[in-house]
Design a protein around this motif. Structure first.
Motif, PDB file in Angstrom:
ATOM      1  N   THR A 108      18.777 -58.398 -49.231  1.00 55.32           N
ATOM      2  CA  THR A 108      18.777 -59.695 -48.550  1.00 55.32           C
ATOM      3  C   THR A 108      17.639 -59.795 -47.531  1.00 55.32           C
ATOM      4  O   THR A 108      17.341 -58.838 -46.816  1.00 55.32           O
ATOM      5  N   LYS A 109      17.013 -60.937 -47.489  1.00 63.94           N
ATOM      6  CA  LYS A 109      15.893 -61.172 -46.563  1.00 63.94           C
ATOM      7  C   LYS A 109      16.283 -62.151 -45.448  1.00 63.94           C
ATOM      8  O   LYS A 109      15.518 -62.345 -44.497  1.00 63.94           O
ATOM      9  N   ASP A 110      17.455 -62.745 -45.594  1.00 66.51           N
ATOM     10  CA  ASP A 110      17.905 -63.704 -44.596  1.00 66.51           C
ATOM     11  C   ASP A 110      18.251 -62.980 -43.304  1.00 66.51           C
ATOM     12  O   ASP A 110      19.078 -62.065 -43.307  1.00 66.51           O
ATOM     13  N   PRO A 111      17.626 -63.333 -42.183  1.00 64.48           N
ATOM     14  CA  PRO A 111      17.849 -62.613 -40.935  1.00 64.48           C
ATOM     15  C   PRO A 111      19.295 -62.673 -40.443  1.00 64.48           C
ATOM     16  O   PRO A 111      19.791 -61.715 -39.853  1.00 64.48           O
ATOM     17  N   ILE A 112      19.980 -63.781 -40.693  1.00 67.21           N
ATOM     18  CA  ILE A 112      21.377 -63.897 -40.266  1.00 67.21           C
ATOM     19  C   ILE A 112      22.249 -62.949 -41.078  1.00 67.21           C
ATOM     20  O   ILE A 112      23.092 -62.217 -40.533  1.00 67.21           O
ATOM     21  N   ALA A 115      21.645 -59.443 -39.970  1.00 69.26           N
ATOM     22  CA  ALA A 115      22.292 -59.149 -38.695  1.00 69.26           C
ATOM     23  C   ALA A 115      23.785 -58.900 -38.882  1.00 69.26           C
ATOM     24  O   ALA A 115      24.352 -57.965 -38.300  1.00 69.26           O
ATOM     25  N   VAL A 116      24.421 -59.741 -39.701  1.00 69.73           N
ATOM     26  CA  VAL A 116      25.856 -59.572 -39.974  1.00 69.73           C
ATOM     27  C   VAL A 116      26.096 -58.244 -40.687  1.00 69.73           C
ATOM     28  O   VAL A 116      27.027 -57.489 -40.353  1.00 69.73           O
ATOM     29  N   ARG A 117      25.263 -57.947 -41.675  1.00 72.46           N
ATOM     30  CA  ARG A 117      25.392 -56.695 -42.423  1.00 72.46           C
ATOM     31  C   ARG A 117      25.234 -55.487 -41.510  1.00 72.46           C
ATOM     32  O   ARG A 117      26.034 -54.544 -41.549  1.00 72.46           O
ATOM     33  N   ASP A 118      24.203 -55.498 -40.674  1.00 76.24           N
ATOM     34  CA  ASP A 118      23.947 -54.354 -39.794  1.00 76.24           C
ATOM     35  C   ASP A 118      25.055 -54.179 -38.767  1.00 76.24           C
ATOM     36  O   ASP A 118      25.432 -53.057 -38.420  1.00 76.24           O
ATOM     37  N   ALA A 119      25.599 -55.290 -38.275  1.00 81.24           N
ATOM     38  CA  ALA A 119      26.699 -55.213 -37.318  1.00 81.24           C
ATOM     39  C   ALA A 119      27.938 -54.628 -37.987  1.00 81.24           C
ATOM     40  O   ALA A 119      28.679 -53.843 -37.385  1.00 81.24           O
TER      41      ALA A 119
END
Length: 211
Positions: A108-112, A115-119
């Motif tokens: 995924t390249k979508d920043p949102i 961010a959700v994935r990393d969190a």
């Protein structure tokens, strides 16, 4: 051709490799290969340092799917779990969990979404470590509580008999040295010294074992 690899870690007697595979297949995964570590701690041993865990780094290729029962199978250390997941994602590997059906995909390249994935990765890795620490603390508390009940926790069985203990005490009172007592009783010099330094504790150990 992309493959689906199940990584299983069996660390206690109540866990089995077959159980983890059965759960994965029941959840709809078609497993091409199983890689498993037996009797390995997820707290003290990093994934890359386990006999089979380190195979994953050579075995998995872009487009492959890594299946685990939950992230705690990868490890119980926050940094190790999060670093391992991110390493595989950078290599184009998709990680999926049987429990809760989580998917970690680095494409995924979508920043949102990133961010959700990393969190979520951070949260699940932290949860795995917290659960391990809670289990360890409960085990410590259980042992500590059991030590107060001689019927439950008696410690290690004494290496000496009641007769040997009485002989040692008699010789110690007579001023005999540890080496002489060791030769007379057949016990090691270290055993004699332990009894000399803690006669009450040594006698209590005999009583706890009914000796």
């Amino acid at each position: 051709m992309p493959k689906t690899v199940l990584y299983a870690r069996v660390s206690t007697a109540d866990q089995t490799l077959d159980h983890q595979r059965d759960q994965a297949e029941a959840a709809g995964f078609k497993i091409d290969k199983v890689v498993a570590d037996n009797g390995v701690s997820g707290v003290s041993t990093r994934l890359a340092d386990r006999p089979q865990g380190k195979r994953l780094y050579d075995l998995l290729a872009p487009g492959d799917t890594l299946v685990v029962r939950w992230v705690d199978r990868l490890g119980r250390d926050y940094r190790d779990v999060s670093d391992s997941i991110r390493h595989f994602m950078r290599d184009g590997v998709v990680i999926k969990t049987v429990i809760n059906g989580m998917t970690f995909d680095g494409s995924t390249k979508d920043p949102i979404q990133q961010a959700v994935r990393d969190a979520l990765i951070a949260f699940m890795a932290a949860t795995a470590e917290a659960q391990a620490m809670a289990t360890k603390e409960a085990q410590r508390a259980g042992i500590a509580a059991a030590k107060g009940d001689p019927r439950t926790y008696r410690g290690r069985k004494p290496s000496y008999t009641r007769a040997q203990f009485n002989k040692i005490v008699t010789m110690l009172n007579a001023g005999e040295g540890a080496s002489a007592i060791s030769a007379e009783t057949g016990l090691t010099r270290q055993s004699i010294l332990r009894i000399r330094n803690d006669r009450a504790g040594s006698e209590k150990a005999l009583a706890l074992w009914g000796l």
